[in-house]
Write a protein that holds these residues in place. Structure first.
Motif, PDB file in Angstrom:
ATOM      1  N   ARG A   1       0.861  -1.197   0.000  1.00  0.00           N
ATOM      2  CA  ARG A   1       0.000   0.000   0.000  1.00  0.00           C
ATOM      3  C   ARG A   1       0.893   1.242   0.000  1.00  0.00           C
ATOM      4  O   ARG A   1       2.070   1.172   0.387  1.00  0.00           O
ATOM      5  CB  ARG A   1      -0.958  -0.011   1.186  1.00  0.00           C
ATOM      6  N   PRO A   2       0.328   2.350  -0.408  1.00  0.00           N
ATOM      7  CA  PRO A   2       1.140   3.578  -0.395  1.00  0.00           C
ATOM      8  C   PRO A   2       1.456   3.984   1.046  1.00  0.00           C
ATOM      9  O   PRO A   2       0.720   3.637   1.963  1.00  0.00           O
ATOM     10  CB  PRO A   2       0.255   4.618  -1.079  1.00  0.00           C
TER      11      PRO A   2
ATOM     12  N   VAL B   1      -0.466  -7.029   8.732  1.00  0.00           N
ATOM     13  CA  VAL B   1      -0.660  -6.327  10.015  1.00  0.00           C
ATOM     14  C   VAL B   1      -1.805  -5.328   9.864  1.00  0.00           C
ATOM     15  O   VAL B   1      -2.238  -5.028   8.742  1.00  0.00           O
ATOM     16  CB  VAL B   1       0.637  -5.621  10.490  1.00  0.00           C
ATOM     17  N   THR B   2      -2.293  -4.849  10.959  1.00  0.00           N
ATOM     18  CA  THR B   2      -3.393  -3.888  10.924  1.00  0.00           C
ATOM     19  C   THR B   2      -2.930  -2.627  10.184  1.00  0.00           C
ATOM     20  O   THR B   2      -1.811  -2.151  10.391  1.00  0.00           O
ATOM     21  CB  THR B   2      -3.834  -3.549  12.359  1.00  0.00           C
ATOM     22  N   GLY B   3      -3.781  -2.162   9.320  1.00  0.00           N
ATOM     23  CA  GLY B   3      -3.470  -0.941   8.576  1.00  0.00           C
ATOM     24  C   GLY B   3      -2.674  -1.196   7.308  1.00  0.00           C
ATOM     25  O   GLY B   3      -2.286  -0.276   6.601  1.00  0.00           O
ATOM     26  N   SER B   4      -2.450  -2.471   6.986  1.00  0.00           N
ATOM     27  CA  SER B   4      -1.656  -2.763   5.782  1.00  0.00           C
ATOM     28  C   SER B   4      -2.512  -2.772   4.522  1.00  0.00           C
ATOM     29  O   SER B   4      -1.979  -2.838   3.422  1.00  0.00           O
ATOM     30  CB  SER B   4      -0.936  -4.100   5.947  1.00  0.00           C
TER      31      SER B   4
ATOM     32  N   LYS C   1      -5.675  -4.744   4.240  1.00  0.00           N
ATOM     33  CA  LYS C   1      -6.409  -6.002   4.025  1.00  0.00           C
ATOM     34  C   LYS C   1      -7.866  -5.713   3.679  1.00  0.00           C
ATOM     35  O   LYS C   1      -8.383  -6.224   2.685  1.00  0.00           O
ATOM     36  CB  LYS C   1      -6.356  -6.884   5.291  1.00  0.00           C
TER      37      LYS C   1
ATOM     38  N   TYR D   1      -9.099  -2.912   2.764  1.00  0.00           N
ATOM     39  CA  TYR D   1      -9.143  -2.128   1.525  1.00  0.00           C
ATOM     40  C   TYR D   1      -9.089  -3.070   0.319  1.00  0.00           C
ATOM     41  O   TYR D   1      -9.817  -2.922  -0.648  1.00  0.00           O
ATOM     42  CB  TYR D   1      -7.975  -1.128   1.507  1.00  0.00           C
TER      43      TYR D   1
HETATM   44  P1  ADP Z   1      -6.370  -3.255   7.483  1.00  0.00           P
HETATM   45  O1  ADP Z   1      -7.658  -3.777   7.101  1.00  0.00           O
HETATM   46  O2  ADP Z   1      -5.255  -4.079   7.034  1.00  0.00           O
HETATM   47  O3  ADP Z   1      -6.251  -2.962   8.910  1.00  0.00           O
HETATM   48  P2  ADP Z   1      -7.237  -1.074   5.955  1.00  0.00           P
HETATM   49  O4  ADP Z   1      -7.657  -1.743   4.721  1.00  0.00           O
HETATM   50  O5  ADP Z   1      -8.294  -0.665   6.886  1.00  0.00           O
HETATM   51  O6  ADP Z   1      -6.170  -1.885   6.709  1.00  0.00           O
HETATM   52  O7  ADP Z   1      -6.400   0.198   5.485  1.00  0.00           O
HETATM   53  C1  ADP Z   1      -6.070   1.239   6.328  1.00  0.00           C
HETATM   54  C2  ADP Z   1      -6.115   2.502   5.551  1.00  0.00           C
HETATM   55  O8  ADP Z   1      -5.238   2.503   4.489  1.00  0.00           O
HETATM   56  C3  ADP Z   1      -7.464   2.743   4.961  1.00  0.00           C
HETATM   57  O9  ADP Z   1      -7.828   4.082   5.180  1.00  0.00           O
HETATM   58  C4  ADP Z   1      -7.300   2.516   3.487  1.00  0.00           C
HETATM   59  O10 ADP Z   1      -8.089   3.425   2.714  1.00  0.00           O
HETATM   60  C5  ADP Z   1      -5.838   2.800   3.267  1.00  0.00           C
HETATM   61  N1  ADP Z   1      -5.317   1.976   2.258  1.00  0.00           N
HETATM   62  C6  ADP Z   1      -4.965   0.725   2.446  1.00  0.00           C
HETATM   63  N2  ADP Z   1      -4.456   0.209   1.314  1.00  0.00           N
HETATM   64  C7  ADP Z   1      -4.505   1.173   0.384  1.00  0.00           C
HETATM   65  C8  ADP Z   1      -4.132   1.271  -1.002  1.00  0.00           C
HETATM   66  N3  ADP Z   1      -3.604   0.244  -1.660  1.00  0.00           N
HETATM   67  N4  ADP Z   1      -4.324   2.419  -1.638  1.00  0.00           N
HETATM   68  C9  ADP Z   1      -4.839   3.445  -1.007  1.00  0.00           C
HETATM   69  N5  ADP Z   1      -5.205   3.428   0.281  1.00  0.00           N
HETATM   70  C10 ADP Z   1      -5.040   2.310   0.980  1.00  0.00           C
END
Ligand code: ADP
Ligand code: MG
Length: 966
Positions: A32-33, A112-115, A117, A119
């Motif tokens: 992810r970015p 990990v959290t915030g990676s 998943k 999304y």
């Molecule tokens: P996780 O489920 O792994 O805990 P999230 O999917 O909730 O993580 O992502 C956390 C944040 O990062 C969200 O706000 C999401 O919009 C952003 N994000 C995650 N992956 C990307 C991506 N590839 N491009 C843009 N934003 C992303």
């Protein structure tokens, strides 16, 4: 995929998949970015399959180079710029295609959290994730072939039943009356939260959808939290004042060994939108539950299950086939796992810590299961995989144990803070890639003809078109004449009569009824018209059918003809086959006959060859025989020639002697006449002659009784002194190799002489060998004898050189007086002689038997006989009795003058056959033997043993005399 069976469900080949092909778990990595607040990045995408992890600066400094730059490879790596659509194309689309083709799939996101998943799995408005895209693709592919609601009906045991249209309709009416669930929207009615998740351009479709099947999609949504399973779609009454915590569900195994959540809600959805709605319902409930349970969504695993039921249409292509066995159910599980970070990182306490521990526990179990699976597959071990240790692994047990396609998207946040956790995620991901899962097998399609739905559709369309042509269809949708009539049907006026004189109501009623009657008539007419039209259409169809039947009949006739031709051809083929078999049989017989003849030919040839060989052998034998005979003839010719010559010479000498005597007498007479003194002029010759005469006398009556038919030599008649003085020069034959017998005689003499007298003497060779006359040893011996012959007395040289008698160097030979006790013989029999055991044996009375001549024996005797054996030219043993007289020499030694040879022939008992001996004796031997046939000639010699010579026992052959030095 689950195959349903009525009564007894066939067991799914879970433990032993029929397919031996396996595919590794497909692991993808999505980066992810970097967040706005994060600065340092620890991940670099190197290629579309590899990423590299850099340890953050802080960590590097602290841990003193413990963290190195490491690279990790995946099936594919998706960088920060990857769109949701691209990810779907690579990761989920194949799984959806498999789902439609009756194959199971499992897709989960890990990280990990915030990676990213959630999304990745769900997405955000405008950025639909894998889940909505999958649903969209499913409905895009199957919506034209969907079954009516409730045609497929889940049972309580993870199975699927199929209902007829009426039952399905009844169920539909029941649901409509009970709930307020909206009917399938005819247009896209999107939840605001899901608005524009997937753009129309991105819509995709699966290929190869079976059009002759009917489909239905069912979705379930569960959450696994703290190792408890909650149904997110369960309809429960929520008490806003005192909300009850949700009830957890249990896992069960169905008849096919698939795990399922018992009593879990499965909602049949007919469109993407409806499915979205159901999903959002679950999401909302999840949020409420999280609030109720006081937990974070990142701590729970969410599982969205899409079940696709499909069954073939009946033969008409109209309705779903009412056969539970023909229902196929495949499922795609989309799992958004909880964050994989360790508990310490969250700094949780109390129940939160326990909960976190449980979450970690389920992910730990997942890791262990993957590890054991990998070990089992790589090392061939059979360790138990601990699926049951956590709900997540237990639920997906059959994907790893049975068959299906498993894919994992590893989500990583490149921020430096996550570095250590990301490292663990990478290691797990790498390991997971090495696990293999059995590839799902293709299911066979039912036996009905393909394209029945299309044909049914086409027929319906055609019917409607034709009805329209003849006055419009009876379809309820479009306004037809009947409909118009029905709509214009006048309602009955109020018919309550107010009183007996009510003139208004009755006439109005009558009018209305009349109107109705009229309309009814019109409707009947219309109906009849339509019926007629239908009839005509049907008739037309009938005629069509008839013509088709005629055509078919015609074709059948043609087929029959073709069949007949085929039959004829078959018969012909049969006949030819029989013929060819017959010919083959004949060829076989001929082949066998040829073989027999060839065998005969070979044996005859063999016989011919052996006969030829025999003939050749006989020929060569004959030639050999001839050669031998010729040899014998030449030998005897030579012998007789020499004998004649010798006799002539003797006669000549005798005559000369007589002449000389006469001359002398004449001289004496002359002297008497001339008065000369004659007494003192005695010539020497007569004295010799005197000696000669008694010798002759004694020799002529042979002392050896000639009892065999031996060829007695005429030598006995010769004067030995004559021989001595007039002797022929040493016969070159005598000196030549091959003089077997004399050589052996010499060796006997050598043995008779004391050892000290000889210098460098050799041990005697093997006696038997000598008796058989082996040429090599003998030639050696001979050579030695001649070598010792060097010192020669001048007188002897004279004799040798002149060949005249110039005066005896020794005193004249003295003969022992015969009156001294008769003749005594030295009977010399060499030890090498073979005892022939013949009946006729030489008998010499009054003899001294010796093996080797010695002086003592010789001094006592006046006769000497040597029994000598040798090999004759024809291979027989030839015995020779060589006789001589013993003289005392002037030096005090003994000399033997040979006077006679008797040759006796006897078949050698030791020789097995003539043939062999003749082959054993080489040409040399034969010639040697030939030389020795005239041994008599050479035996008229005198030999004298030389005693006291410092040269050793040498034998001088000058004048064939050996002397002993004084
Ligand atoms: P996780 O489920 O792994 O805990 P999230 O999917 O909730 O993580 O992502 C956390 C944040 O990062 C969200 O706000 C999401 O919009 C952003 N994000 C995650 N992956 C990307 C991506 N590839 N491009 C843009 N934003 C992303
Ligand atoms: Mg999440």
């Amino acid at each position: 995929m689950i195959r349903q069976a009525k009564g007894k469900t066939p067991r799914r080949p879970a433990k032993k998949p029929s397919n031996n092909q396996k595919d590794p778990v497909g692991v993808y990595c999505r980066v992810r970015p970097l967040g706005a607040e994060d600065e340092e990045c620890c991940i670099e995408v190197i290629s579309n399959t590899t990423i590299q992890l850099h340890a953050p600066d802080g960590l590097k400094a602290n841990r003193n180079g413990e963290f190195k730059e490491t690279q990790y490879s995946f099936k594919k790596v998706f960088g920060i710029k990857t769109t949701q659509g691209e990810l779907f194309e690579d990761v989920a689309k194949p799984l959806v295609e498999d789902l439609i083709h009756c194959k199971n799939g499992l897709l989960f996101t890990y990280g990990v959290t915030g990676s990213g998943k959630t999304y990745t799995m769900t997405g955000s408005p405008g950025q639909g994730g894998l889940l909505p895209r999958s649903l969209d693709m499913i409905f895009n592919s199957i919506s034209p072939y969907q079954a009516k609601r409730y045609v497929f009906k889940p049972d309580d045991k993870n199975g699927m039943e199929v209902q007829n249209q009426v039952d399905a309709l009844l169920d539909r009416q029941k649901r409509d009356s009970q709930t307020t669930v909206p009917k399938t929207p005819t247009t896209r009615r999107i939840d605001p939260e899901f608005a524009d998740m997937i753009s129309q351009e991105e819509a995709c479709k699966a290929d190869g959808v079976d059009e002759d099947s009917s489909y239905s999609v069912f979705v379930s949504y569960i959450e696994i939290y703290n190792n408890y399973i909650y149904d997110l779609l369960e309809e429960t009454h929520i008490d806003p004042i005192k909300p009850k915590p949700p009830q957890s569900k249990i896992l069960r195994e169905d008849q096919n060994h698939n795990m399922y959540v018992a009593g879990c809600t499965e909602v049949e959805v007919k469109s993407t939108e409806e499915a979205f709605e159901v999903f959002w319902r679950g999401q909302k409930k999840r949020r409420i539950a999280n609030t109720q349970l006081n937990c974070e969504s990142s701590r729970s695993h969410s599982v969205f299950i899409i079940k696709l039921a499909q069954a073939p249409l009946d033969a008409d292509g109209d309705n779903v086939l009412q056969d539970k066995n023909q229902v196929n159910v495949s499922q795609l599980c989309l799992v958004d796992l909880a964050g994989s970070e360790r508990t310490s990182r969250t700094r949780a306490e109390g129940s939160r810590l326990r909960e976190a521990g449980n979450i970690n526990q389920s992910l730990m179990t997942l890791r262990t299961c993957i590890e054991v699976l990998r070990e089992n597959q790589m090392c061939g071990t059979n360790k138990m995989v601990p699926y049951r240790d956590s709900k997540v692994t237990h639920l997906f047990k059959n994907y790893f144990d049975g068959e299906g396609k498993v894919r994992m998207v590893v989500c990583v946040n490149p921020k430096a803070d996550d570095y250590e956790e990301t490292l663990l995620v990478m290691r797990f991901a790498e390991m997971t890639q090495e696990v293999e899962v059995a590839r799902p097998v293709d299911r066979p399609i039912c036996g009905f003809a393909a394209g029945r739905r299309q044909r049914n559709q086409a027929f319906k369309e055609e019917l409607t078109r034709r009805l329209e042509e003849r006055g419009g269809p009876l379809d309820g949708e479009s306004p037809t004449v009947l409909n118009q009539l029905l709509q214009s049907f006048p309602p009955l006026p109020p018919c309550e009569i107010s009183g007996p004189n009510d003139d208004v109501t009755l006439p109005r009623l009558i009018e209305a009824l009349e109107k109705r009657h009229k309309i009814r008539q019109m409707m009947i007419e219309e109906y009849n018209k339509t019926a007629n039209m239908l009839k005509s259409v049907l008739q037309e169809q009938d005629s069509n059918l008839l013509s088709k039947e005629n055509f078919i009949q015609e074709q059948r006739g043609k087929l029959g003809e073709k069949d007949k031709t085929l039959q004829n051809q078959k018969n012909e083929i049969d006949r030819l086959e029989k013929k060819s078999k017959m010919l083959e049989y004949k060829i076989d017989i001929l082949q066998k006959t040829t073989n027999i003849y060839e065998e005969d030919k070979r044996s005859l040839q063999h016989e011919l060859e052996s006969r030829e060989q025999r003939l050749q052998r006989e020929m060569s034998e004959k030639r050999r025989m001839e050669a031998r005979m010729q040899g014998i003839v030449t030998d005897s010719k030579l012998k007789w020639e020499k004998e004649c010559e010798r006799r002539v010479n003797a006669k000549q000498l005798e005559m000369q002697n007589k002449l000389w005597v006469k001359d002398e007498k004449l001289k004496q007479l002359k002297a008497i006449v001339t008065e000369g003194k004659t007494e003192n002029r005695q010539p020497q010759r007569p004295s010799r002659e005197k000696d000669k005469v008694p010798a002759k006398r004694s020799a002529s009556p042979s002392p050896v009784p000639s009892t065999y038919n031996g060829s007695q030599s005429s030598l006995s008649s010769l004067e030995p002194i004559y021989n001595f003085s007039q002797t022929v020069r040493p016969d070159p034959h005598f000196l030549r190799p091959g003089s077997v017998s004399v050589a052996s005689c010499i060796s006997e003499w050598e043995q008779g002489v004391p050892q000290s007298r000889r210098q460098g003497s050799q041990s005697p060779p093997d006696c038997r060998k000598r008796a058989q006359g082996l040429p090599d040893s003998l030639s050696r011996r001979r050579g030695r004898c001649w070598a010792r012959d060097v010192p020669v007395q001048p007188a002897e040289v004279d004799l040798e050189e002149t060949g005249h008698w110039t005066g005896p160097p020794v005193r004249p030979l003295h003969r022992r007086s015969h009156s001294a006790g008769g003749e005594r013989w030295v009977d010399h029999k060499p030890t090498t002689n073979v005892d022939l055991d013949t009946v006729l044996q030489p008998n010499i009375p009054n003899s001294i038997k010796v093996n080797a001549p010695n002086e003592k024996a010789l001094s006592k005797c006046d006769k000497y006989v040597l029994t000598h054996q040798e090999l004759a030219s024809d291979g027989e043993i030839q015995t020779k009795l060589i006789k001589g007289e013993v003289f005392k020499t002037r030096g005090g030694g003994q000399a033997v003058q040979f006077t006679d040879i008797e040759t006796l022939k006897q078949e050698n008992p030791l020789a097995p056959s003539r043939k062999r001996r003749s082959s054993e004796t080489g040409p040399d031997c034969e010639s040697n033997e030939g030389d020795w046939t005239d041994v008599q000639t050479r035996c008229s010699v005198a030999m004298e043993m030389r005693a006291g010579s410092n040269l050793g026992p040498g034998y001088q052959h000058h004048g064939y005399q050996k002397r002993r030095k004084p």
